[in-house]
Design an enzyme around this catalytic site. Structure first.
Site, mmCIF file in Angstrom:
data_model
loop_
_atom_site.group_PDB
_atom_site.id
_atom_site.type_symbol
_atom_site.label_atom_id
_atom_site.label_comp_id
_atom_site.label_asym_id
_atom_site.label_seq_id
_atom_site.Cartn_x
_atom_site.Cartn_y
_atom_site.Cartn_z
ATOM 1 N N ASP A 183 50.639 -15.969 -42.577
ATOM 2 C CA ASP A 183 49.333 -15.557 -43.060
ATOM 3 C C ASP A 183 48.267 -16.285 -42.233
ATOM 4 O OD1 ASP A 183 48.350 -14.659 -46.431
ATOM 5 O OD2 ASP A 183 47.216 -14.575 -44.564
ATOM 6 N N GLU A 192 40.905 -12.823 -52.977
ATOM 7 C CA GLU A 192 41.688 -14.056 -52.856
ATOM 8 C C GLU A 192 41.198 -15.137 -53.811
ATOM 9 O OE1 GLU A 192 42.231 -13.184 -48.131
ATOM 10 O OE2 GLU A 192 43.320 -14.872 -48.964
HETATM 11 C C1 GLC Z 1 44.362 -13.220 -45.716
HETATM 12 C C2 GLC Z 1 45.382 -12.679 -46.684
HETATM 13 C C3 GLC Z 1 46.327 -11.677 -46.079
HETATM 14 C C4 GLC Z 1 45.645 -10.935 -44.935
HETATM 15 C C5 GLC Z 1 45.335 -11.945 -43.862
HETATM 16 C C6 GLC Z 1 44.564 -11.307 -42.692
HETATM 17 O O1 GLC Z 1 44.090 -14.568 -45.998
HETATM 18 O O2 GLC Z 1 46.158 -13.643 -47.397
HETATM 19 O O3 GLC Z 1 46.738 -10.781 -47.118
HETATM 20 O O4 GLC Z 1 46.501 -9.932 -44.422
HETATM 21 O O5 GLC Z 1 44.598 -13.064 -44.341
HETATM 22 O O6 GLC Z 1 43.281 -10.934 -43.117
#
Ligand code: GLC
Length: 638
Positions: A313, A520
């Protein structure tokens, strides 16, 4: 031997795929020794040939994903960067068109193709509910709505439409689907989860075939499949246990025994892999105190049955330690040895590349681990057709937000609203409302706010407020579109006494309120009350003597019991997206309510976590609950 036979069969199969797809594209004579450039050669042989030519620098580059703001074509070339991404809300230019996106991707790809071996980069983006970074894209209802539909075929069609809109912008890789099983609505990302019921989440993995294409007959069940120019490589996320953390605290710890993990959380990943998912994103969270980004045991469990690649991530490896970045060398070492293949760095790429290179040269990380990662990355790139078609064109730029896609989203809205109360008594339902009546008043902050009804991950990472950022139909507009021209509609965001007094002759009040957008950790919420001033608008509107229908826009169930008695009707709309017309379709009887809760609606937060099947299960509205109405105008009393 059997394995070699299987790969050979697969190779011949893939060869037949590519010959038809790419053969016509390859015009340059192919150097007989550069087998990897020849689309007639089986993919696995192309990988072997290319890998054998690569230096450590080129291999480490392939494992590096950086974000657009820190990238230039020169950096792509110099560091052999394998992948680029756009984080939530980033665009090439403000209000970028599909053509602007295609131009941007070609600009960076030019740098990658200038490298010694000309390995194309793969560009990835979040598609949480449609191509949500892109202006005028179709914004589908969030997954919290889609689970309510219990309609995998519909969700697969949404995947198909989304893949087309993503490809329209020249992008071949989408970080979707999120297959979290959210077990606590206090989690800020619960709306990204289809349901508390893992079986519903498993059914919705059909979206993988919507995004990537249907597997051909006899296709291996562990091998990625991307079926053509209107399909994208997908990404099942976040592996594993992202939606089960203590109190729903984002990125925190999930306490679970292996039996429950294997029966409740793993099946959706198994199904995604068997359906050909190209990549899996690792979760920030921990399982029983072990950070997933350093969890070799569980990542091995995934990769032994999966031939795509595992991606971190955003700064996921930095957060292996607390505070993040406390020991970046350890973060690189632990994550790569745990089995991560591509790292979403996304900014400090020289640190990542330097650390990983040193760890390999110091024999801390074996070259075999690097080769496994690069093999998987190249496999997805070959299967996505990038070597034959690295540069997107403008052929699909008109496929953004098409009428057909919006109608599909409108259907999903209709199927994803849940009618929780209809009439002060069962014998006097108020919905559907009559289209022709003297006056209807519409109130609330969410009635005429496209940003609010779409929620987080819309244009901006955290979503936005207002009607000026992208296109769609607000709920107020939808109501106005639907009622008889003779029906008076009066709107006020607030339930001011003057407004209510001036409109006390109204036959009905439609109150549209709820949560403001979030994404988030910003969405983590331990009290889950209906935010102010929504509470006040409900109270004032529903005690004014006018029959009131309350529509709640939220990423999850909220504490609503205290307000319920005053309501004549209550609709959970969750996060319906850009096509608000679907809401009016139900309110006025052009379609009947059918949605059933895919999440338990609790009474009080101290009951949480509480999911169907639990002991002491005492919800306000149980999992699976939802009232129905018939198609037809005006059952409601005047
Ligand atoms: C974010 C998320 C993930 C996403 C990534 C790219 O923090 O946790 O779901 O795909 O970063 O944006």
């Amino acid at each position: 031997m059997a394995n070699a036979m299987r790969l050979c069969t697969l190779g011949l199969f893939l060869l037949s795929c590519w010959t038809c797809e790419a053969g016509s594209k390859v015009t340059k004579a192919v150097d007989a020794n550069m087998k990897y450039k020849d689309p007639k050669v089986p993919v696995e042989d192309r990988i072997t040939d290319l890998l054998s030519r690569m230096t450590l620098e080129e291999k480490v580059g392939q494992m590096t994903q950086i974000e657009v703001p820190v990238a230039t074509p020169e950096i792509m070339e110099k560091y052999f960067i394998g992948s680029l991404l756009t984080g939530g809300g980033t665009q090439p230019v403000k209000d970028a068109s599909a053509k602007d996106w295609v131009d941007m991707i070609n600009k960076f790809q030019k740098g990658s193709l200038k490298t010694r071996l000309g390995i194309p980069m793969i560009y990835g983006i979040d598609v949480v509910h449609g191509h949500n970074n892109v202006i005028n894209a179709t914004i589908f209802p969030h997954n919290v709505n889609l689970g309510v539909t219990r309609d995998p075929a519909l969700v697969k069609k949404i995947g198909e439409a989304t893949a087309v809109e993503v490809r329209a912008t020249g992008i071949p890789y989408a970080f979707a689907p999120c297959i979290a099983v959210c077990r606590d609505p206090r989690w800020g990302r619960c709306y990204e989860s289809y349901s508390e019921d893992h079986k519903i989440v498993e059914e919705m993995t059909d979206i993988v075939n919507g995004l990537q294409g249907d597997l051909p007959p006899n296709y291996p069940k562990d091998y990625p499949f991307i079926g053509g120019k209107d399909k994208v490589a997908g990404c099942a996320k976040h592996y594993i246990g992202d939606g089960c953390t203590v109190k729903g605290i984002n990125e925190n710890n999930t306490i679970i025994d292996m039996k429950d993990l294997m029966s409740m959380l793993m099946p959706a990943y198994d199904l995604s892999v068997q359906k050909g998912v190209a990549t899996v994103m690792i979760s920030y969270s921990s399982i029983n105190g072990v950070k997933m980004h350093a969890n070799k045991k569980l990542i091995d469990l995934l990769k032994e049955k999966f031939k795509g690649f595992a991606i971190s991530d955003w700064q996921g490896i930095d957060r292996i330690t607390y505070p993040p970045d406390a020991n970046y060398t350890y973060s690189v070492q632990a994550s790569i040895l745990a089995g991560l293949d591509m790292i979403m760095v996304p900014d400090n790429y020289t640190d990542f590349i330097g650390n990983l290179t040193k760890l390999v040269n110091d024999k801390v990380i074996p070259m075999s681990r690097i080769d496994d990662a690069v093999t998987r990355i190249l496999r997805v790139k070959f299967l996505t057709g990038l070597f034959e078609n690295p540069n997107p064109d403008y052929s699909m730029v008109d496929m953004i937000g098409t009428k057909e896609h919006r109608e599909l989203a409108r259907e999903a809205v209709r199927k994803s609203l849940v009618l929780l109360k209809n009439g002060k008594t069962e014998s006097e339902p108020i919905l559907p409302l009559p289209k022709k009546t003297k006056k209807i008043i519409v109130l609330g902050s969410h009635a005429d706010n496209l940003g609010y009804q779409c929620g987080g991950w819309t244009v901006e990472w955290q979503g936005y407020s207002g009607n000026d950022r992208t296109s769609g139909t607000t709920i107020l507009k939808a109501i106005t579109n639907t009622v008889d021209p003779s029906t008076q509609i009066q709107f006020s965001e607030k339930a001011d006494p003057e407004f209510l007094k001036a409109n006390k002759d109204a036959d009905f009040a439609i109150v549209v309120v709820g949560e403001k957008p979030y994404a988030e950790t910003k969405g983590d919420n331990l009290n889950l009350t209906i935010p102010h001033p929504s509470q006040e608008v409900i109270k004032k509107s529903c005690t004014s003597g006018i029959k009131c229908v309350v529509i709640l826009i939220s990423g999850r169930p909220l504490v609503v019991e205290p307000f319920l008695p005053a309501m004549d009707a209550f609709v959970a709309a969750f996060l319906p997206g850009s096509e608000g017309q679907g809401v009016a379709d139900l309110l006025f009887g052009d379609f009947g309510f059918t949605g059933k809760l895919a999440r338990t609606w609790f009474k009080r937060v101290d009951q949480l976590p509480m999911n169907f099947g639990d002991k002491n299960y005492d919800p306000l509205f149980p999992f699976g609950f939802g009232l129905e109405t018939k198609k037809g105008d005006g059952q409601g009393e005047l």
